[in-house]
Design a protein around this motif. Structure first.
Motif, short mmCIF file in Angstrom:
data_model
loop_
_atom_site.label_atom_id
_atom_site.label_comp_id
_atom_site.label_asym_id
_atom_site.label_seq_id
_atom_site.Cartn_x
_atom_site.Cartn_y
_atom_site.Cartn_z
N GLY A 58 117.38 49.12 78.95
CA GLY A 58 118.34 50.17 79.29
C GLY A 58 119.75 49.86 78.82
N ALA A 59 120.18 48.60 79.01
CA ALA A 59 121.54 48.23 78.63
C ALA A 59 121.74 48.23 77.13
CB ALA A 59 121.86 46.86 79.20
N LEU A 60 120.68 47.93 76.42
CA LEU A 60 120.81 47.76 74.95
C LEU A 60 120.55 49.04 74.17
CD1 LEU A 60 118.94 44.35 74.70
CD2 LEU A 60 121.32 44.71 74.07
N LEU A 61 119.79 49.97 74.78
CA LEU A 61 119.28 51.10 74.00
C LEU A 61 120.38 51.92 73.32
CD1 LEU A 61 116.68 52.56 73.19
CD2 LEU A 61 116.99 54.04 75.18
N ILE A 62 121.35 52.41 74.10
CA ILE A 62 122.36 53.31 73.52
C ILE A 62 123.24 52.58 72.49
CG2 ILE A 62 124.33 54.83 74.03
CD1 ILE A 62 122.89 55.51 76.67
N PRO A 63 123.83 51.41 72.83
CA PRO A 63 124.62 50.71 71.79
C PRO A 63 123.80 50.40 70.54
CG PRO A 63 125.02 49.72 73.95
CD PRO A 63 123.91 50.71 74.14
N SER A 64 122.52 50.06 70.72
CA SER A 64 121.68 49.74 69.55
C SER A 64 121.50 50.96 68.66
CB SER A 64 120.31 49.25 69.98
OG SER A 64 120.43 48.04 70.64
N LEU A 65 121.22 52.09 69.30
CA LEU A 65 121.01 53.30 68.50
C LEU A 65 122.29 53.69 67.77
CD1 LEU A 65 118.75 55.47 70.85
CD2 LEU A 65 118.09 54.24 68.78
N ILE A 66 123.41 53.62 68.48
CA ILE A 66 124.70 54.00 67.86
C ILE A 66 124.99 53.09 66.67
CG2 ILE A 66 127.22 54.06 68.18
CD1 ILE A 66 126.71 54.76 71.13
N TRP A 112 130.62 48.61 75.98
CA TRP A 112 130.55 47.58 77.02
C TRP A 112 130.23 48.22 78.36
CZ3 TRP A 112 130.31 42.55 77.86
CH2 TRP A 112 130.54 41.68 76.77
N LEU A 113 130.93 49.32 78.66
CA LEU A 113 130.71 50.00 79.94
C LEU A 113 129.29 50.53 80.05
CD1 LEU A 113 134.10 51.92 80.39
CD2 LEU A 113 133.18 50.08 81.84
N ILE A 114 128.83 51.14 78.93
CA ILE A 114 127.45 51.68 78.95
C ILE A 114 126.47 50.56 79.25
CG2 ILE A 114 125.62 52.64 77.48
CD1 ILE A 114 127.80 54.26 76.03
N SER A 115 126.63 49.46 78.56
CA SER A 115 125.66 48.37 78.74
C SER A 115 125.74 47.77 80.15
CB SER A 115 125.85 47.29 77.68
OG SER A 115 127.05 46.60 77.93
N PRO A 135 122.11 49.86 83.43
CA PRO A 135 121.12 49.16 84.27
C PRO A 135 121.34 49.40 85.76
CG PRO A 135 122.05 47.68 82.64
CD PRO A 135 122.85 48.92 82.58
N LEU A 136 122.60 49.64 86.17
CA LEU A 136 122.85 49.90 87.59
C LEU A 136 122.33 51.28 88.00
CD1 LEU A 136 126.56 48.61 87.92
CD2 LEU A 136 124.45 47.42 88.53
N LEU A 137 122.39 52.24 87.07
CA LEU A 137 121.97 53.62 87.39
C LEU A 137 120.46 53.81 87.30
CD1 LEU A 137 124.82 55.49 85.45
CD2 LEU A 137 124.65 55.13 87.92
#
Lengths: 238, 474
Positions: A28-36, A228-231, A235-237
């Motif tokens: 979850g923490a890595l998915l969005i930054p990785s895709l971007i 950074w905030l997304i990652s 995971p908290l959400l």
């Protein structure tokens, strides 16, 4: 209008994004930054770095991640079960995590490479980050070696075909003998490259005056902060 | 200089002294491993200030003792050193960046640096290529770029390490022109070279070294005497223009056992619609040695790779007579090795080919001495030799050699020729891509000139003479 930015800001961005890859350990923490970063990197950097080399690195990474997941994280619910192999959720999660980390690091590096010139990067690292010239040169020169590594790899594979040995880089048996000539050549290149740089006055470089941050730098830093905030938050959400 | 080396108790240089005056070209020759490159690294100060080596003696360049420089402070402003292999010294992505890097290191303001860099690149015939990626430059262009980037600041002493290795005769002519200009401008020029014949008419001095020792010194006038040159043959230095060997018979093997390779209407390209060669047709007979000549970038390597089946962007027909394909031997020998010692390398070859290690080691005169060394640590000549032995062990009908003589001294060259001749007499054919006139005059049965995308058959000896005359051999 062309946004002005320091090359060192992109270096900090690539470094900062890579830290996410090392610190975060959930999909979850890595998915969005990785895709971007994966998409940005492919778009901006594929002309600077040969796709063949990237694919080879991807193959190494995927294979390594698969074995790692299977041997060290094969716990949790059964996802796939055959007569020879049982894959559990832990292995899948580990496999995805490692690959997303790879995408993140390579994507951020490619983004930087796509937007900077090596000589400008050396200057910016020296003048804006006050980095010693030797270190700035080593970092920038490492990026210059990527296309050469790619060429080395394709020539090594030709030689292997000639000698009727495997060219399948997924096979761990081939890995050592593929890497051996590439590492030897890279080492020799690095030694002579260093000598060449010193002969051409690297030690004489004078430090230039730093430049103020521009709107481009702020956008880059904002992009890094958001990721950074997304990652941290995702995971908290979830 | 009494002695010098990379590690204590290891003397590479064992006594060399000479003096160069303003506007003089000093040539240094000697066989492979005689200490020529170490001499350049010593004079430039690199040996002591960067490589942790030691020197017993004094080297003075324009009043500065270069071996007593502070750590990491080399003599950039005084000395411009062009290393042997352009691939290992080009640091930046474009020629403009490459020259700017030197100028900025030396404190040039950006505007002045750009102006100077553009003018320097123009001087070396690289106008219009300033922003081309360096990997798209030909070998000759890369060599010229290394000259441009090592000397844009007009250093007092310019040193060149094997400046003619791997470049075509047109490139050699450019290097000669540049050296002549430097001499005229009053620079001291020091050239280390196996093929000193390219510079004899410009030289004021020739130093012959052997095992790190100066064994002879000749003045320019002495050097231009044919008798002396003949006497220097044994030293491993190539001093004479090509000559037609009495024992060679052209086409002697042509009618032997039939056709090994047939190339018909071959067209190759990298970018669709922009062929780099077209209409290439020729045949090769069993045991024949064919030389492929032409300027850097004319497509020689591409043709070899097409014949071996590795360059796929081609149309037309390439037919090798049997199922034993052509074996391509790369210009960089290191790509070919798989193991970390010479002994293991041969065991691997034996396992794959059925040729025993004993038979293979007989082909390598240096085997016993070097068998536990990594193949990468053999000398360049030995590495080339090893790749040829590997290719031979696979018993192909046809061996394709890419620039096999680059960087070899005369002794190694003769040994290589004799190996190739022996193998060809047993029926293996060779295609050799080369800029070396000696391959044409002493080895090749036939020659094909690749120029502007076309191929035409030429007489090997006449082609050798043509290459030497373009290069400007004395």
């Amino acid at each position: 209008m062309l946004l002005k930015y320091r090359e060192s800001s992109l270096f900090i961005y690539a470094l900062g994004v890579s830290v996410i890859a090392f610190v975060s350990n959930s999909v979850g923490a890595l998915l969005i930054p990785s895709l971007i970063n994966g998409a940005l990197g492919l778009m901006l950097g594929s002309k600077r770095l040969p796709m063949k080399l990237l694919l080879t690195l991807l193959v190494f990474s995927t294979w390594g991640a698969f074995l790692n997941g299977l041997y060290f994280h094969n716990t949790g619910e059964i996802v796939v079960s055959t007569r020879v192999l049982t894959i559990r959720s832990g292995a899948i999660e580990s496999f995805l995590t490692v690959n997303l980390r790879f995408f993140l690091i390579v994507g951020a590096t490619l983004t930087m490479l796509g937007l900077v010139n090596i000589r400008d990067l050396i200057k910016s690292l020296e003048r804006d980050l006050r980095m010693p010239s030797g270190l700035a040169f080593s970092i920038a020169y490492a990026f210059r070696l990527f296309p050469l590594l790619s060429r080395d790899l394709s020539e090594v594979l030709i030689a292997r075909r000639e000698r009727r040995v495997g060219t399948n880089v997924i096979n761990p048996k081939n890995l050592r003998s593929v890497l051996l000539p590439i590492l030897n050549l890279s080492y020799e290149r690095a030694v002579w490259g260093g000598i060449s740089a010193e002969l051409r006055g690297l030690s004489f470089r004078k430090s230039l005056k730093g430049r103020p941050l521009g709107p481009g730098d702020l956008i880059i830093m904002l992009a890094l902060t958001v990721q950074w905030l997304i990652s941290y938050l995702v995971p908290l959400l979830v | 200089m009494n002695a010098a080396g990379y590690r204590m108790n290891e003397e590479i240089i064992k006594g060399i002294d000479f003096r160069g005056l303003d506007g003089e070209l000093i040539l240094v020759g000697g066989s492979s491993g005689s200490g020529k490159t170490t001499l350049l690294l010593t004079v430039s100060g690199v040996l002591t200030s960067l490589l942790g080596g030691w020197v017993d003696g004094v080297v003075t360049v324009n009043g500065v003792n270069t071996v007593k420089m502070p750590e990491n402070a080399v003599t950039t402003k005084l000395v411009g050193l062009v290393l042997q292999d352009p691939e290992k010294q080009v640091l930046m992505p474009t020629p403009l960046d490459e020259v700017l890097f030197t100028l900025e290191n030396l404190g040039y303001e950006e505007k002045d640096a750009v102006k100077t860099a553009v003018s320097v690149l123009g001087r070396f015939g690289l106008t219009g290529k300033e922003l081309t990626h360096v990997e798209s430059l030909s070998g000759g262009e890369k060599r010229r770029l290394t000259l441009a980037s090592a000397t844009p600041h007009n250093p007092y002493l310019v040193m060149l390490d094997e400046p003619t290795a791997s470049i075509d005769p047109w490139g050699v002519r450019e290097v000669r022109r540049y050296v002549a200009e430097l001499i005229k401008e009053g620079h001291v020029v020091l050239i280390v070279e196996h093929k000193i014949k390219y510079f004899i008419d410009l030289a004021e001095k020739f130093i012959l070294i052997d095992s790190g020792r100066k064994v002879a010194e000749f003045s320019g006038d002495e050097l231009r005497s044919r008798d002396l040159l003949r006497g220097l043959r044994h030293s491993g230095v190539d001093v004479e223009p090509v000559h037609e060997p009495a024992e060679k018979t052209y086409g002697g093997r042509r009618a032997r056992d039939g056709v090994v390779l047939r190339v018909d209407s071959l067209e190759c390209w990298y970018e669709e619609g922009r062929p780099i060669m077209r209409g290439i047709s020729f045949e090769l007979m069993r045991g024949e040695i064919l030389a492929l000549v032409g300027p850097n970038g004319s497509g020689k390597t591409t043709l070899l790779k097409s014949i071996a089946g590795f360059h796929k962007k081609c149309s037309g027909e390439v037919r090798v007579a049997t199922d034993k394909r052509a074996f391509y031997v790369h210009q960089t020998p290191d790509y070919m090795f798989l193991e970390n010692t010479l002994a293991k390398e041969l065991r691997h070859v034996a396992l794959r080919t059925g040729v025993s290690v004993e038979v293979l080691s007989e082909r390598l005169p240096f085997f016993t001495l070097k068998k536990e060394l990594p193949p990468y640590r053999l000398s360049l000549g030995q590495r080339r030799w090893l790749t040829l032995a590997i290719a031979w062990a696979y018993s192909p009908e046809l061996i394709l050699l890419d620039e096999p003589t680059a960087g070899l001294d005369l002794h190694l060259l003769k040994d290589l020729f004799s190996f190739i001749k022996t193998v060809s007499e047993r029926g293996t054919s060779f295609i050799i891509s080369t800029h070396d006139p000696r391959v044409l005059s002493e080895l090749a049965d036939r020659a094909i000139l690749l120029e502007e995308g076309k191929a035409r058959e030429v007489d090997p000896f006449k082609a050798a003479l043509m290459l030497e005359s373009i290069a400007g051999v004395y």
